[in-house]
Design a protein around this motif. Sequence first.
Motif, PDB file in Angstrom:
ATOM      1  N   THR A  16      33.329  25.555 -58.621  1.00 18.48           N
ATOM      2  CA  THR A  16      34.162  25.943 -57.491  1.00 18.48           C
ATOM      3  C   THR A  16      34.517  24.689 -56.696  1.00 18.48           C
ATOM      4  O   THR A  16      33.628  23.948 -56.273  1.00 18.48           O
ATOM      5  CB  THR A  16      33.413  26.930 -56.577  1.00 18.48           C
ATOM      6  OG1 THR A  16      33.116  28.103 -57.331  1.00 18.48           O
ATOM      7  CG2 THR A  16      34.240  27.300 -55.357  1.00 18.48           C
ATOM      8  N   ASN A  18      37.155  24.856 -54.057  1.00 22.33           N
ATOM      9  CA  ASN A  18      37.326  25.433 -52.724  1.00 22.33           C
ATOM     10  C   ASN A  18      37.775  26.881 -52.891  1.00 22.33           C
ATOM     11  O   ASN A  18      37.682  27.438 -53.989  1.00 22.33           O
ATOM     12  CB  ASN A  18      38.307  24.605 -51.867  1.00 22.33           C
ATOM     13  CG  ASN A  18      39.686  24.478 -52.487  1.00 22.33           C
ATOM     14  OD1 ASN A  18      40.176  25.375 -53.170  1.00 22.33           O
ATOM     15  ND2 ASN A  18      40.331  23.333 -52.253  1.00 22.33           N
ATOM     16  N   GLU A  19      38.293  27.491 -51.847  1.00 24.06           N
ATOM     17  CA  GLU A  19      38.657  28.917 -51.907  1.00 24.06           C
ATOM     18  C   GLU A  19      39.895  29.179 -52.767  1.00 24.06           C
ATOM     19  O   GLU A  19      40.164  30.318 -53.129  1.00 24.06           O
ATOM     20  CB  GLU A  19      38.868  29.497 -50.501  1.00 24.06           C
ATOM     21  CG  GLU A  19      40.066  28.952 -49.738  1.00 24.06           C
ATOM     22  CD  GLU A  19      39.839  27.583 -49.098  1.00 24.06           C
ATOM     23  OE1 GLU A  19      40.833  26.977 -48.664  1.00 24.06           O
ATOM     24  OE2 GLU A  19      38.685  27.120 -49.029  1.00 24.06           O
ATOM     25  N   LYS A  20      40.643  28.131 -53.143  1.00 22.66           N
ATOM     26  CA  LYS A  20      41.872  28.322 -53.909  1.00 22.66           C
ATOM     27  C   LYS A  20      41.805  27.818 -55.345  1.00 22.66           C
ATOM     28  O   LYS A  20      42.635  28.189 -56.160  1.00 22.66           O
ATOM     29  CB  LYS A  20      43.039  27.642 -53.196  1.00 22.66           C
ATOM     30  CG  LYS A  20      43.363  28.289 -51.871  1.00 22.66           C
ATOM     31  CD  LYS A  20      44.613  27.721 -51.272  1.00 22.66           C
ATOM     32  CE  LYS A  20      44.883  28.441 -49.957  1.00 22.66           C
ATOM     33  NZ  LYS A  20      46.166  28.092 -49.411  1.00 22.66           N
ATOM     34  N   LYS A  45      42.423  29.554 -58.834  1.00 21.40           N
ATOM     35  CA  LYS A  45      41.528  30.687 -59.086  1.00 21.40           C
ATOM     36  C   LYS A  45      42.317  31.838 -59.700  1.00 21.40           C
ATOM     37  O   LYS A  45      43.533  31.907 -59.569  1.00 21.40           O
ATOM     38  CB  LYS A  45      40.857  31.131 -57.795  1.00 21.40           C
ATOM     39  CG  LYS A  45      39.818  30.144 -57.320  1.00 21.40           C
ATOM     40  CD  LYS A  45      38.897  30.776 -56.311  1.00 21.40           C
ATOM     41  CE  LYS A  45      37.863  29.802 -55.833  1.00 21.40           C
ATOM     42  NZ  LYS A  45      36.795  29.551 -56.766  1.00 21.40           N
TER      43      LYS A  45
END
Length: 66
Positions: A16, A18-20, A45
Amino acid sequence: MKKVVQFESKVEFVATVNEKKDCLMAQDKTQDQPECLWFNIDVLKGHGIEAGDTVRVTVEKIEPEK
């Protein structure tokens, strides 16, 4: 476009970022062998790729427009 290299490899690890986005990696212990290629690339993602999946990596050079 000029194809520079294309190879198939198993994804060893999905990290991972980051969130994107995530990072797909294959960096085995054979990097000292010229015929063995590995990769480390960020992808958005939702890709659905897991460690152990086989992927095809293609690098193409885009020639500038004249």
